[in-house]
Write an enzyme that holds these catalytic residues in place. Structure first.
Site, short mmCIF file in Angstrom:
data_model
loop_
_atom_site.label_atom_id
_atom_site.label_comp_id
_atom_site.label_asym_id
_atom_site.label_seq_id
_atom_site.Cartn_x
_atom_site.Cartn_y
_atom_site.Cartn_z
N ASP A 43 0.87 -1.19 0.00
CA ASP A 43 0.00 0.00 0.00
C ASP A 43 0.90 1.24 0.00
OD1 ASP A 43 -2.51 1.52 0.29
OD2 ASP A 43 -1.75 2.01 2.27
N SER A 44 0.29 2.39 -0.30
CA SER A 44 1.05 3.64 -0.25
C SER A 44 1.53 3.94 1.17
CB SER A 44 0.15 4.79 -0.72
OG SER A 44 -0.96 4.90 0.15
N TYR A 61 -0.65 8.82 -1.93
CA TYR A 61 -0.54 8.73 -3.38
C TYR A 61 -1.72 9.44 -4.08
CZ TYR A 61 2.98 4.90 -3.61
OH TYR A 61 4.11 4.13 -3.55
N CYS A 105 -4.31 -1.35 -2.17
CA CYS A 105 -4.47 0.10 -2.30
C CYS A 105 -5.35 0.35 -3.52
CB CYS A 105 -3.09 0.73 -2.49
SG CYS A 105 -3.13 2.51 -2.79
N ASN A 106 -6.48 1.00 -3.32
CA ASN A 106 -7.37 1.29 -4.45
C ASN A 106 -6.71 2.21 -5.46
OD1 ASN A 106 -10.38 0.35 -3.63
ND2 ASN A 106 -9.22 0.93 -1.82
N THR A 107 -5.99 3.19 -4.95
CA THR A 107 -5.36 4.18 -5.83
C THR A 107 -4.30 3.53 -6.71
OG1 THR A 107 -5.70 5.80 -4.06
CG2 THR A 107 -4.18 6.41 -5.80
N CYS A 167 -11.01 3.40 0.02
CA CYS A 167 -9.57 3.58 0.23
C CYS A 167 -9.23 2.72 1.43
CB CYS A 167 -9.25 5.05 0.49
SG CYS A 167 -7.60 5.34 1.18
N THR A 168 -8.16 1.96 1.34
CA THR A 168 -7.86 0.99 2.40
C THR A 168 -7.41 1.65 3.70
OG1 THR A 168 -5.64 0.69 1.47
CG2 THR A 168 -7.35 -0.86 0.77
N HIS A 169 -7.15 2.94 3.66
CA HIS A 169 -6.86 3.66 4.91
C HIS A 169 -8.12 3.82 5.79
CE1 HIS A 169 -3.03 4.77 3.06
NE2 HIS A 169 -2.68 5.46 4.13
N1 DGL Z 1 -4.78 3.37 0.71
C1 DGL Z 1 -4.87 3.94 -0.56
C2 DGL Z 1 -6.15 3.55 -1.27
O1 DGL Z 1 -6.70 2.51 -1.00
C3 DGL Z 1 -4.59 5.37 -0.84
C4 DGL Z 1 -4.14 6.35 0.11
C5 DGL Z 1 -3.25 7.41 -0.52
O2 DGL Z 1 -3.76 8.43 -1.00
O3 DGL Z 1 -2.06 7.16 -0.52
O4 DGL Z 1 -6.61 4.25 -2.14
#
Ligand code: DGL
Length: 267
Positions: free
Chosen positions: A19-20, A51, A82-84, A193-195
């Site tokens: 992940d980011s 990211y 990470c979705n992004t 977003c996984t965060h």
């Molecule tokens: N955890 C990431 C996601 O799932 C992105 C967070 C980021 O912007 O880095 O999209």
């Protein structure tokens, strides 16, 4: 952890999870629950997070660098938690590595949310990059007849989550600014977003007690299927958990401690 030298890579029988930053640890939790005997090597690029507010080409480059690092460590499968990063780079990652190993990405859980709330109004929280890329725009168009999606680009939120301390007043203020106007006006929220699974409680404090959907469990089932198909499932002794190593590009004791706390707090 000291890495072995010589021909044998250090993490040969491990699943690489990327992940980011800290976000993918929420997915790692689901992976460990689905596949307790597997070994995991987690790598978060916290030195470059977030990211989701960077140019797409930059996200692609950072993602590929991190994935190359995990592969260089010898992992047997890749989970882009990470979705992004998935939205920006999964075609390139598949092209480079899928012949050699399973490559699993994630996507916002809008399908299960739409199935649970047919003709409902569903708020989709995600990074600006995820919402602008094809993966989300195509999927939401395909499902548009099933439910109404309200995309909310959560600028600043992943970066704030990287800092921990989720109950601080500034977190509540940011969530109120991003989401407050939708309170009482949607049926469910997708955590795209996984965060965001780390702040479920704080999101519900702002949105009320409505269902929140994330893609972690679905990703874990998909990983199990792929490992099974390729004969890669690990058969350890029953009841003995596999190993889990957490690494970060922000390689400080404080950061690694935060990663471990995140894994504890979501467990
Ligand atoms: N955890 C990431 C996601 O799932 C992105 C967070 C980021 O912007 O880095 O999209």
């Amino acid at each position: 952890m000291t890495e072995k030298s010589g021909a044998e890579p250090a993490y040969k029988d491990y699943i690489g999870v990327f992940d980011s930053g800290v976000g993918g640890i929420s997915v790692l939790h689901d992976l460990k629950r689905e596949l307790p005997q597997e070994n995991f090597l987690y790598y978060g690029d916290s030195a470059n997070a977030p990211y989701g507010e960077k140019p797409i080409e930059k996200i692609r480059t950072l993602t590929m660098n991190s994935v190359d690092y995990l592969v260089s460590q010898g992992v047997k499968a890749l989970v882009i938690a990470c979705n992004t990063a998935t939205s920006a780079a999964i075609p390139a990652i598949r092209e480079k590595y899928e012949a050699a190993m399973p490559v699993i990405g994630v996507e916002p859980a809008i399908k299960p949310a739409a199935e649970a709330f047919p003709h409902g109004r569903i708020l989709v929280m995600a990074t600006p990059a995820t919402l602008k890329l094809d993966k989300y725009t195509k999927l939401s168009k395909e499902l548009a007849w099933e439910a109404e999606f309200v995309p909310v680009a959560c600028t600043g939120l992943a970066g704030r989550i990287e800092k921990g301390n989720f109950d601080a007043p500034d977190m509540n203020a940011l969530l109120e600014k991003l989401l407050g106007q939708y309170r009482g006006k949607v049926d469910a929220v997708v955590l795209g977003c996984t965060h965001y699974p780390f702040i479920r409680k704080q999101i519900q404090k702002v949105m009320g007690d409505i269902p929140l959907f994330d893609g972690g469990a679905g990703t874990a089932r998909q990983l199990r299927r792929q490992l099974l198909n390729r004969g890669l499932l690990r058969e350890g002794p029953q009841g003995v958990a596999g190993k889990c190593v957490l690494k970060s590009s922000l390689d400080t004791d404080a950061e690694i401690k935060l990663y471990h706390e995140m894994l504890q707090c979501i467990s």
